[in-house]
Design a protein around this motif. Sequence first.
Motif, PDB file in Angstrom:
ATOM      1  N   TRP A  83      40.169  37.712  35.602  1.00 32.83           N
ATOM      2  CA  TRP A  83      40.954  36.507  35.302  1.00 32.83           C
ATOM      3  C   TRP A  83      41.054  35.566  36.510  1.00 32.83           C
ATOM      4  O   TRP A  83      40.794  34.357  36.366  1.00 32.83           O
ATOM      5  N   PRO A  84      41.448  36.036  37.697  1.00 34.39           N
ATOM      6  CA  PRO A  84      41.539  35.119  38.843  1.00 34.39           C
ATOM      7  C   PRO A  84      40.224  34.406  39.143  1.00 34.39           C
ATOM      8  O   PRO A  84      40.212  33.219  39.499  1.00 34.39           O
ATOM      9  N   ALA A  85      39.097  35.121  39.017  1.00 29.79           N
ATOM     10  CA  ALA A  85      37.802  34.505  39.286  1.00 29.79           C
ATOM     11  C   ALA A  85      37.508  33.414  38.266  1.00 29.79           C
ATOM     12  O   ALA A  85      37.000  32.331  38.605  1.00 29.79           O
TER      13      ALA A  85
ATOM     14  N   GLU B   4      37.082  29.249  38.941  1.00 28.48           N
ATOM     15  CA  GLU B   4      35.925  28.465  38.519  1.00 28.48           C
ATOM     16  C   GLU B   4      36.338  27.347  37.571  1.00 28.48           C
ATOM     17  O   GLU B   4      35.818  26.232  37.642  1.00 28.48           O
ATOM     18  N   LYS B   5      37.272  27.666  36.684  1.00 29.61           N
ATOM     19  CA  LYS B   5      37.776  26.645  35.763  1.00 29.61           C
ATOM     20  C   LYS B   5      38.410  25.495  36.524  1.00 29.61           C
ATOM     21  O   LYS B   5      38.162  24.306  36.229  1.00 29.61           O
TER      22      LYS B   5
ATOM     23  N   ALA C 271      49.920  27.995  30.326  1.00 30.30           N
ATOM     24  CA  ALA C 271      48.962  29.029  29.938  1.00 30.30           C
ATOM     25  C   ALA C 271      47.653  28.926  30.714  1.00 30.30           C
ATOM     26  O   ALA C 271      46.935  29.916  30.866  1.00 30.30           O
ATOM     27  N   PHE C 272      47.364  27.727  31.218  1.00 31.39           N
ATOM     28  CA  PHE C 272      46.118  27.537  31.959  1.00 31.39           C
ATOM     29  C   PHE C 272      46.201  28.027  33.398  1.00 31.39           C
ATOM     30  O   PHE C 272      45.189  28.071  34.099  1.00 31.39           O
TER      31      PHE C 272
ATOM     32  N   LEU D  22      46.404  37.996  33.931  1.00 27.72           N
ATOM     33  CA  LEU D  22      46.228  38.125  32.487  1.00 27.72           C
ATOM     34  C   LEU D  22      47.233  39.129  31.948  1.00 27.72           C
ATOM     35  O   LEU D  22      47.271  40.281  32.402  1.00 27.72           O
ATOM     36  N   PRO D  23      48.067  38.743  30.995  1.00 29.41           N
ATOM     37  CA  PRO D  23      49.072  39.680  30.481  1.00 29.41           C
ATOM     38  C   PRO D  23      48.436  40.769  29.617  1.00 29.41           C
ATOM     39  O   PRO D  23      47.315  40.618  29.125  1.00 29.41           O
TER      40      PRO D  23
END
Length: 460
Positions: free
Chosen positions: A81-83, A87-88, A162-163, A168-169
């Motif tokens: 998730w962090p990666a 990138e996003k 949420a973005f 990530l839950p």
Amino acid sequence: MAKYDYDLFVIGAGSGGVRAARLAAMSGAKVAVAEEHRVGGTCVIRGCVPKKFMVYASEFAHHFKTAKGYGWTIEGASFDWPAFIAEKDKEIARLSGIYVRNLQNAGAELVHGKARLVDAHTVEVDGKGRVTADKILIATGGRPWMPKDVVGIEHAISSNEAFQLPALPKRVVIAGGGYIAVEFAGIFNGLGVETTLVHRGPNILRGFDDDVRAHVAEEMEKRGVKVRLGSQITEIAKGEGGLTVCCTDRHSLEADVVLFALGREPYVEGLGLETAGVKLSDTGAVIVDDHSRTNVDNIWAVGDVTDRINLTPVAIREGAAFAQTEFYGNPTTFDHDTVASAVFSQPPIGSVGLSEADARHKYGKVDIYLTRFRPMKYAFMHGDERCLMKLVVDAATDRVVGCHIVGPDGPEMIQMAAIAIKMGSTKAQWDATCAVHPTLAEELVTLREKYVPPGLGQAA
């Protein structure tokens, strides 16, 4: 000397405001754009673009399952998730920068800060003081609506947050049944999060064709989303193990994140519209005519703040029409009829024109062509996933007035279908078009048997 500091002052640097500002500036007009957040607006920064990236990321789990059926061995796949978020964010920053450069290259001035109207021709920007403008365009978009009567609502997030979740839950509860809620349900579920969708209505996606609504809900549940209808969240309590969510159906849910996606409202707070005499609707939207002009002669509004059709391409077309009319001497309006839309749910939706219910109300007798089948791509999965295609036809004229697709590439196919429907093509003309085989899209031109909904019999 010029009577005003600017020929046009735009409040809001989202898609609609930027398009209008660029075109106006390219005509030689002196233009300024004020933005209190990041340039790009909802779509680029915290809406359809980052959400589409999240959809892409979440779809890989389903692709991996499909790949196994085709002989691929997928071992050790994991999601970072962090990666992904990093990138996003890089891509969003790049796109925002393009918006800035396009404005500057067109000759428009960008002003950072919240703007408010002092009167019909005067704008005050935080930290910048007051300026005057001959014409003013409101393009501030919308923002998530959050209920005030839910106990513990401060523990919930909106789609904006949420973005940027730090992690990530493992469990998420989503309140809402509209396209934003449904899309996020597919995203989190696809990323392996235990996902529950809570909606007060009898079915999700109000406003879409009823067959589409039922089909999507069924397919979502097949993929693992828990869809709970006829229920609302009344309380959110925070404990050591996470959040406890209480609902009107007397059930409680455990979650790490509670996301409210109950709709959006026009962003007019603090704009000073009442000072300038601009009228708002009962829902807080700026009231405009066909040329996007408000009741104040020199003030216009485009995009979600007008609450007409809240889609980015519509805001862009409204902004362009405004610029053509006011700065190029070419009176232009945007036709809001028969605008295609997509929901990037899982499975996705492409829709244009009237639903069956709306068509029956408008035309009386309609012919329905509907099919449900397993996509060829999933033939080796040994599952029961189905796609849906539906045409709604005015029986009196044979004109296709609605097309609805649920399944792989539905949003891509609907763009072409929208052209045919916008042109007023008939079912006979669709039938005369040779199919491209083997494709999902060929079903749109090979549907021959009329569908009679249960209970209607020969009256259909």
